[in-house]
Design a protein around this motif. Structure first.
Motif, PDB file in Angstrom:
ATOM      1  N   SER A  92      33.802 -39.049 -50.541  1.00 13.26           N
ATOM      2  CA  SER A  92      34.391 -39.372 -49.270  1.00 13.26           C
ATOM      3  C   SER A  92      34.601 -37.966 -48.554  1.00 13.26           C
ATOM      4  O   SER A  92      34.562 -36.807 -49.478  1.00 13.26           O
ATOM      5  N   ILE A 131      29.979 -40.429 -47.558  1.00  4.49           N
ATOM      6  CA  ILE A 131      30.729 -41.126 -46.536  1.00  4.49           C
ATOM      7  C   ILE A 131      31.381 -39.987 -45.421  1.00  4.49           C
ATOM      8  O   ILE A 131      31.923 -38.877 -46.066  1.00  4.49           O
ATOM      9  N   TYR A 155      31.884 -43.975 -41.521  1.00  2.00           N
ATOM     10  CA  TYR A 155      33.204 -44.827 -41.831  1.00  2.00           C
ATOM     11  C   TYR A 155      33.682 -45.192 -40.426  1.00  2.00           C
ATOM     12  O   TYR A 155      34.287 -46.330 -40.081  1.00  2.00           O
TER      13      TYR A 155
END
Length: 344
Positions: free
Chosen positions: A154, A179, A201
């Motif tokens: 992430s 992400i 996202y």
């Protein structure tokens, strides 16, 4: 040296989102180094998410950051005054500084910047820095990367995440999912850094996107954000998955009211492990990480991107910009002109 010194002091602690109103721009006399100190002209100032955390009343690590104090930050600069034979004037150094044009740096905390051909000073701010330690040890030691792993990262276009993505590809994994928060960032992660899939996202249902990107589940999650993305990953982990908890940027601006994690029970159900860590623990082993990163850089296997802003006056907006997703790669302020690059 009679020139004034401009710097940022902390005006107040942010309640939610950090802004320029939390800082005070001041002009003060040039600092005078005391015994065991260097006077350093700051060239580059690192702007990092953790600086927002230092402004929180519950901060548990890092330098003190109370109202009225100069805002702390890591700096790279050149020694202008010194009584230390180890750091004569003209030496390039790094260390814990402040948001200022000039600062004093204890000799004990000063780190000489290696004179490596083909590696400019700006590269040191992105590749040979605390974020590099976070990426290296978080992925290879805390998460214990294996070549059979499906890996999810992430905040993958940030200073840490972009290095984690490249290190996962270099060291080998079965599938690599990044992400990030824009199509441009996702394109960079997929086309240039080697992610198999990059998920935006902001425009995707994160659960559905992870199901599509990780049909065999998730073995390693490098977590830079916490929050809803961590929850979605937890619901999809495999047995004996490893989660490296390196940051929680989604909580820094939550006003002290963090959201709870709904899928925490998956750690027990999957006999998985989530472990928090700090790069400060790995400073004694920095040479190990930096040697590997230098080798990969020389081989053309790892690169960096600096979100470079010129002028110390931009520091507050630069910090706020990280939380708004305006940076790709490491956010750096150019405070004064860097030295000329040497030929490789």
């Amino acid at each position: 040296m009679n020139a004034p010194n401009r710097l940022w002091r902390i005006a107040s602690r942010p309640v939610d989102a950090v802004s320029r109103q939390n800082f005070l721009w001041v002009e003060e006399p040039m600092p005078q180094p005391g015994a065991g100190e260097l006077l350093v002209r700051v060239i580059y100032l690192s702007i990092d998410p953790v600086q927002r955390y230092w402004l929180s009343p519950d901060a548990t690590f890092g330098p003190p950051a109370d109202a009225g104090m100069p805002m702390p930050g890591r700096i790279w600069g050149v020694v202008e005054q010194s009584a230390s034979p180890a750091f004569p004037p003209g030496t390039l150094v790094a260390g814990p500084g402040i948001w200022a044009q000039w600062c004093t740096l204890p000799v004990a905390a000063a780190e000489p910047v290696p004179d490596w051909p083909g590696i400019p000073l700006l590269a040191h701010t992105s590749l040979f820095c605390m974020q590099a330690l976070t990426a290296y040890f978080g992925l290879l030691e805390i998460a214990a990367l294996r070549k059979t792993d499906t890996v999810v990262v992430s905040a993958a276009a940030g200073a840490v995440g972009s290095l984690v993505v490249q290190m996962a590809r270099i060291n080998g994994c079965a599938r690599l999912v990044a992400i990030a928060g824009s199509e441009d960032k996702c394109r960079w992660l997929h086309e240039q850094l080697g992610a198999d899939v990059a998920i935006n996202y902001r425009t995707s249902d994160i659960g559905q996107a992870l199901d599509a990107a990780c049909p065999d589940g998730i073995d390693v999650y490098y977590d830079n954000v916490g929050g809803d993305i961590l929850d979605a990953v937890l619901a999809r982990i495999n047995a004996h998955a490893r989660i490296a908890c390196g940051g929680f940027i989604s909580h820094y601006d939550d006003g002290g009211q963090p959201r709870g994690i709904h899928n925490f029970q998956m750690l027990a159900l999957k006999q998985a492990r989530a472990e928090g860590f700090s790069c400060f623990e790995y400073v004694p082993r920095a040479g190990e990480a930096f040697a590997a990163i230098r080798r990969w850089h020389e081989q053309g296997r790892i690169s960096y991107r600096a979100h470079l802003l010129k002028g110390l006056e931009q520091a507050p907006e630069a910090l706020a910009g990280i939380f708004a997703g305006r940076n790709t790669g490491k956010t750096v302020i150019e405070v004064s002109p860097p030295p000329p690059e040497k030929a490789s």
